[in-house]
Design an enzyme around this catalytic site. Structure first.
Site, PDB file in Angstrom:
ATOM      1  N   GLU A 113     118.834  -8.337 -24.856  1.00 46.87           N
ATOM      2  CA  GLU A 113     118.181  -7.087 -24.443  1.00 46.87           C
ATOM      3  C   GLU A 113     117.043  -7.402 -23.490  1.00 46.87           C
ATOM      4  O   GLU A 113     116.483  -8.498 -23.525  1.00 46.87           O
ATOM      5  CB  GLU A 113     117.582  -6.384 -25.679  1.00 46.87           C
ATOM      6  CG  GLU A 113     118.612  -5.975 -26.686  1.00 46.87           C
ATOM      7  CD  GLU A 113     117.981  -5.448 -27.972  1.00 46.87           C
ATOM      8  OE1 GLU A 113     116.788  -5.098 -27.960  1.00 46.87           O
ATOM      9  OE2 GLU A 113     118.699  -5.415 -28.981  1.00 46.87           O
ATOM     10  N   LYS A 115     113.273  -7.325 -22.354  1.00 43.40           N
ATOM     11  CA  LYS A 115     112.012  -7.261 -23.107  1.00 43.40           C
ATOM     12  C   LYS A 115     111.076  -6.346 -22.319  1.00 43.40           C
ATOM     13  O   LYS A 115     110.513  -6.750 -21.303  1.00 43.40           O
ATOM     14  CB  LYS A 115     111.410  -8.654 -23.270  1.00 43.40           C
ATOM     15  CG  LYS A 115     110.191  -8.673 -24.170  1.00 43.40           C
ATOM     16  CD  LYS A 115     109.792 -10.094 -24.493  1.00 43.40           C
ATOM     17  CE  LYS A 115     108.736 -10.169 -25.569  1.00 43.40           C
ATOM     18  NZ  LYS A 115     107.535  -9.422 -25.324  1.00 43.40           N
ATOM     19  N   ASP A 117     107.987  -4.176 -21.127  1.00 43.98           N
ATOM     20  CA  ASP A 117     106.563  -4.477 -21.164  1.00 43.98           C
ATOM     21  C   ASP A 117     105.781  -3.195 -21.420  1.00 43.98           C
ATOM     22  O   ASP A 117     105.260  -2.571 -20.504  1.00 43.98           O
ATOM     23  CB  ASP A 117     106.156  -5.120 -19.839  1.00 43.98           C
ATOM     24  CG  ASP A 117     104.839  -5.849 -19.955  1.00 43.98           C
ATOM     25  OD1 ASP A 117     104.341  -5.985 -21.087  1.00 43.98           O
ATOM     26  OD2 ASP A 117     104.307  -6.269 -18.920  1.00 43.98           O
ATOM     27  N   TYR A 225     115.032  -0.103 -30.004  1.00 43.15           N
ATOM     28  CA  TYR A 225     115.751  -1.370 -30.107  1.00 43.15           C
ATOM     29  C   TYR A 225     115.922  -1.926 -31.522  1.00 43.15           C
ATOM     30  O   TYR A 225     116.390  -3.034 -31.684  1.00 43.15           O
ATOM     31  CB  TYR A 225     115.142  -2.434 -29.201  1.00 43.15           C
ATOM     32  CG  TYR A 225     113.622  -2.600 -29.315  1.00 43.15           C
ATOM     33  CD1 TYR A 225     113.013  -2.984 -30.497  1.00 43.15           C
ATOM     34  CD2 TYR A 225     112.822  -2.395 -28.196  1.00 43.15           C
ATOM     35  CE1 TYR A 225     111.654  -3.150 -30.578  1.00 43.15           C
ATOM     36  CE2 TYR A 225     111.445  -2.557 -28.266  1.00 43.15           C
ATOM     37  CZ  TYR A 225     110.871  -2.933 -29.460  1.00 43.15           C
ATOM     38  OH  TYR A 225     109.522  -3.096 -29.536  1.00 43.15           O
ATOM     39  N   LYS A 312     110.490 -15.589 -21.880  1.00 44.48           N
ATOM     40  CA  LYS A 312     109.599 -14.844 -20.994  1.00 44.48           C
ATOM     41  C   LYS A 312     109.700 -15.390 -19.579  1.00 44.48           C
ATOM     42  O   LYS A 312     109.717 -16.603 -19.374  1.00 44.48           O
ATOM     43  CB  LYS A 312     108.160 -14.941 -21.497  1.00 44.48           C
ATOM     44  CG  LYS A 312     108.004 -14.272 -22.864  1.00 44.48           C
ATOM     45  CD  LYS A 312     106.953 -13.225 -22.942  1.00 44.48           C
ATOM     46  CE  LYS A 312     105.571 -13.624 -22.914  1.00 44.48           C
ATOM     47  NZ  LYS A 312     104.574 -12.750 -23.367  1.00 44.48           N
ATOM     48  N   CYS A 406      73.196 -10.407   1.532  1.00 45.74           N
ATOM     49  CA  CYS A 406      74.085  -9.261   1.339  1.00 45.74           C
ATOM     50  C   CYS A 406      74.800  -8.923   2.648  1.00 45.74           C
ATOM     51  O   CYS A 406      74.140  -8.752   3.679  1.00 45.74           O
ATOM     52  CB  CYS A 406      73.265  -8.066   0.854  1.00 45.74           C
ATOM     53  SG  CYS A 406      74.225  -6.548   0.789  1.00 45.74           S
ATOM     54  N   CYS A 409      73.337  -5.402   3.910  1.00 46.92           N
ATOM     55  CA  CYS A 409      71.954  -5.127   4.307  1.00 46.92           C
ATOM     56  C   CYS A 409      71.151  -6.395   4.598  1.00 46.92           C
ATOM     57  O   CYS A 409      70.004  -6.317   5.004  1.00 46.92           O
ATOM     58  CB  CYS A 409      71.252  -4.300   3.235  1.00 46.92           C
ATOM     59  SG  CYS A 409      70.854  -5.229   1.757  1.00 46.92           S
ATOM     60  N   CYS A 424      72.908  -7.970  -4.923  1.00 47.51           N
ATOM     61  CA  CYS A 424      71.978  -7.626  -3.846  1.00 47.51           C
ATOM     62  C   CYS A 424      70.854  -6.847  -4.527  1.00 47.51           C
ATOM     63  O   CYS A 424      71.106  -5.812  -5.138  1.00 47.51           O
ATOM     64  CB  CYS A 424      72.679  -6.768  -2.802  1.00 47.51           C
ATOM     65  SG  CYS A 424      71.512  -5.937  -1.718  1.00 47.51           S
ATOM     66  N   CYS A 430      69.948  -0.747   0.442  1.00 47.86           N
ATOM     67  CA  CYS A 430      71.283  -1.210   0.816  1.00 47.86           C
ATOM     68  C   CYS A 430      72.227   0.003   0.859  1.00 47.86           C
ATOM     69  O   CYS A 430      72.499   0.608  -0.177  1.00 47.86           O
ATOM     70  CB  CYS A 430      71.750  -2.243  -0.202  1.00 47.86           C
ATOM     71  SG  CYS A 430      73.364  -2.908   0.161  1.00 47.86           S
TER      72      CYS A 430
END
Ligand code: IVH
Length: 670
Positions: A113, A115, A117, A225, A312, A406, A409, A424, A430
């Site tokens: 089957e 699997k 997720d 299942y 997997k 930054c 700025c 920053c 900023c």
């Protein structure tokens, strides 16, 4: 490794894996790939085999995984919900096959089957009607999420006529199709809500919502299942799947009956290549011995059946080129590096960017511009750079260096002790931070200001019409300037101004969250608004007073103190107050059921069969008792359920604090 090192490594693995389990099952926000998790679990299992004397009582190898959340009624599973042994290698599958052969001979088949997720769900039917839906939880007890599950169209509420028993249980996986995930997630982004990382998390988050009408708006699906009946009805798993299809259940059409392990491995190869053509995510293939009699003969280990295994797929990995690195400044000033990649197809989508998290990550990878990098998508939507192929590095390639200043700025960046991110510090000047903060304030989870969106905030800022949150509330006086803005007609202006006006009614906790104080999320904002009742007591609260509030730790307390120590923040709050925003928590009428617990203090810990912890807390408070946040000499009773942390128990015993059950508590208020 010396014995001491071994013990240390084992303890560290236990701690880390338990945290990952919590992130995965409770927060639905995993931070590592399944593969990495399984590698670590394997390492721990090996070490425990060699040094059983060091195995810790809370080792994840002893648990099925998962924990129970508190909002839903806890229900004991009739049959425990086990997990499956995992493998990533064909050799392991052949070994598994060999073990089965040794135990039951050569005459058996596998049902292969996909699997899925998503998240596993146990459904109980009585007289052909869906009676109860329970999450896996910790494998022995889960959350009753029936109301939410009833909104899933593919799950029959009433079965077709059929030969089913009066009562049975059926298990399956609830999931969200990728297309629905992408559509809903982009809606979330537009609304300023935090997007989910992948369809699995979206599905898990949805099933745990308190509002089932919201669940109904998010399309979920379910494949069944496994059938559990008191008396055996069928001889094989395959037959049972065929039968339940006729009863009305959604069973995956790709299941296959395989005669031997070679056929099963062919099936695995086929889906390894074709899985991205499915409309939903799968992360592997499950092999189950078909005959129930043989399943019975093979039996179980403590954690999983010996008659089934999951293979997997490794997260898909591709090679591409790092073209540049950009640095994004968030509303809190955190500067996050992002890798811009040569577009490449990965797990069914074109990938152009990958997250680099922080400066440490750049250093760990030793990134250079033009590097050939391996990119992985471990079930997350944002891919990650796993490693660099240094053999392909061109001579003289420029090293990627995290900036000192930054990018928005130019201020010098700072890094707080113990933190990975650089910030920053120029939160007042900023532009990105200023706009980000106002966008946060107007967002749906905060003030939910209708008629005002992120782009308008940016435009208003650029026109010099707003710089602080409080400026929103004097926009009404600037209609002449507003009318001059492009694509901003009278109707839009009025809508916006009305939205702003209405936001003055938003409760204190929303205003508090909207201020964007670091570490003050929605839940924390709610807790402090309830506890301190108004902004003035919050501003004058000491570190001790702050940390005495449930769930407020040192980090949050420090952040609050730092925030209110800034005169400009206080000035903003004053302006907002003058504009009429709510800075006082509306008192709910609390009528005490009795004062039998008056003057007594309690802590509730662990899981209870009949009550959630929240319900018990309410019960205590409505009878005059108080809930404390940590065990100390001031505590009168510890109300203990199942699975409570051993350290808490030990501490309570040391302090001679009476440990009582929920039944004892009920007796006290009877
Ligand atoms: S059978 C004892 N079949 O995988 C039987 N599980 O690690 C256990 N899963 O918790 C479940 N697709 O959430 C089974 N076709 C499938 C599955 C499947 C996904 C999940 C399920 C389970 C986990 C086991």
């Amino acid at each position: 490794m010396s014995l001491l090192d071994v013990k240390e490594r084992m303890d560290a693995l236990v701690k880390e894996l338990n945290q990952h389990n919590y992130n995965y099952y409770v927060l639905a926000q995993p931070t590592i790939s399944d593969f990495e998790f399984d590698q670590k679990l394997k390492e721990l299992t090996e070490l425990e085999k060699q040094h059983p004397e060091y195995q810790s009582a809370d080792s994840p190898t002893l648990k099925v995984g998962g924990e129970i959340t508190k909002e839903f009624k806890t229900v004991q599973h009739r049959w425990p919900m086990l997990s499956l042994g995992n493998t990533y290698s064909e050799q392991d599958l052949r070994d598994f096959d060999e073990r089965i052969r040794k135990a039951i001979g050569n005459d058996f088949e596998y049902v292969c089957e996909l699997k899925f997720d998503g998240l596993s769900m146990s459904l109980t039917y009585k007289d052909g009607l869906l009676d109860r839906a329970v999450t896996r939880g910790d494998g022995t007890k889960g959350d009753d999420v029936t109301t939410n599950i009833k909104t899933i169209k593919r799950i029959p509420k009433k079965l077709n006529a059929g030969d089913y028993p009066n009562e049975f249980e059926i298990r399956g996986e609830v999931f969200m199709h990728r297309a629905a995930f992408e559509r809903l997630n982009s809606e979330r982004i537009q609304k300023g809500e935090v997007p989910y990382a992948n369809p699995r998390n979206f599905a898990a988050g949805t099933v745990k919502l308190q509002d089932s009408s919201e669940v109904a708006r998010r399309p979920l699906d379910c494949f069944l299942y496994f059938l559990y009946t008191e008396k055996p009805l069928f001889k094989t798993h395959w037959e049972s799947l065929e039968a339940v299809k006729n009863w009305g259940f959604h069973v995956c059409e790709h299941n296959r009956l395989c005669k031997n392990i070679d056929e099963a491995i062919d099936f695995i190869h086929y889906w390894g290549e074709n899985r991205f053509n499915l409309s939903y995510d799968i992360d592997g293939i499950v092999l189950k011995v078909n005959s129930y009699a043989q399943q019975h003969e093979l039996g179980f280990t403590a954690k999983s059946p010996r008659w089934a295994i999951s293979y997997k797929y490794k997260a898909e990995e591709v090679e591409t080129t790092l073209e540049s690195v950009s640095y994004q400044v968030g509303r809190t000033g955190a500067v996050t590096p992002v890798a811009n990649l040569k577009p490449v197809l990965l797990a069914g989508t074109t990938v152009k960017r990958a997250t680099l998290h922080n400066a440490n990550e750049i250093q760990r990878l030793d990134l250079h511009l033009g590097d050939t990098v391996f990119v992985e998508k471990g079930g997350e939507i944002i891919p990650k750079i796993i490693s660099v192929n240094t053999l392909k590095r061109k001579p003289g390639a420029e090293k990627v260096i995290y900036p000192d200043t930054c990018p928005e700025c130019g201020s010098n960046l700072v890094r707080k002790e113990g933190e990975a991110a650089h910030y920053c510090p120029n939160d007042e000047g900023c532009p990105t931070q200023i706009v980000g903060k106002i966008q946060h304030f107007i967002g749906r989870r905060a003030m939910n200001i209708e008629g005002l969106g992120d782009e308008t905030v940016e435009a208003l800022y650029r026109k010099g019409l707003i710089e602080h949150i409080s400026d929103l509330y004097i926009l009404r006086e600037k209609t002449a300037e507003l009318k001059q803005m492009e694509r901003f007609g009278e109707k839009s202006i009025n809508n916006m101004l009305e939205g702003i006006e209405r936001s003055k009614q938003m409760p204190f906790e929303k205003v508090l969250f909207g201020l964007g104080i670091r570490y003050v999320g929605e839940t924390v904002a709610r807790k402090i608004a309830t506890h301190f009742k108004n902004i003035d007591s919050l501003i004058s609260a000491s570190y001790e007073e702050l940390t005495s509030v449930d769930e407020i730790g040192g980090r949050i307390a420090e952040s609050l103190i730092e925030y209110f120590a800034e005169p400009r923040h206080i000035e903003q709050i004053e302006k907002l107050k003058t504009s009429g925003l709510q800075f006082v928590t509306e008192e709910k009428e609390v009528s005490l059921a009795s004062d039998k617990l008056s003057g007594k203090t309690f802590i509730i810990s662990g899981v209870f069969e009949q009550f959630s912890r929240e319900e018990l807390a309410e019960l205590i408070q409505s009878n005059g008792g108080k809930i404390l946040s940590s065990i100390s000499g001031k505590l009168n009773y510890l109300v203990a359920g199942d699975n409570m942390g051993p350290s808490k128990l030990e501490k309570a015993k040391k302090l001679n604090i009476p440990i009582i059950s929920d039944a004892d508590l009920l007796k006290m208020i009877e």
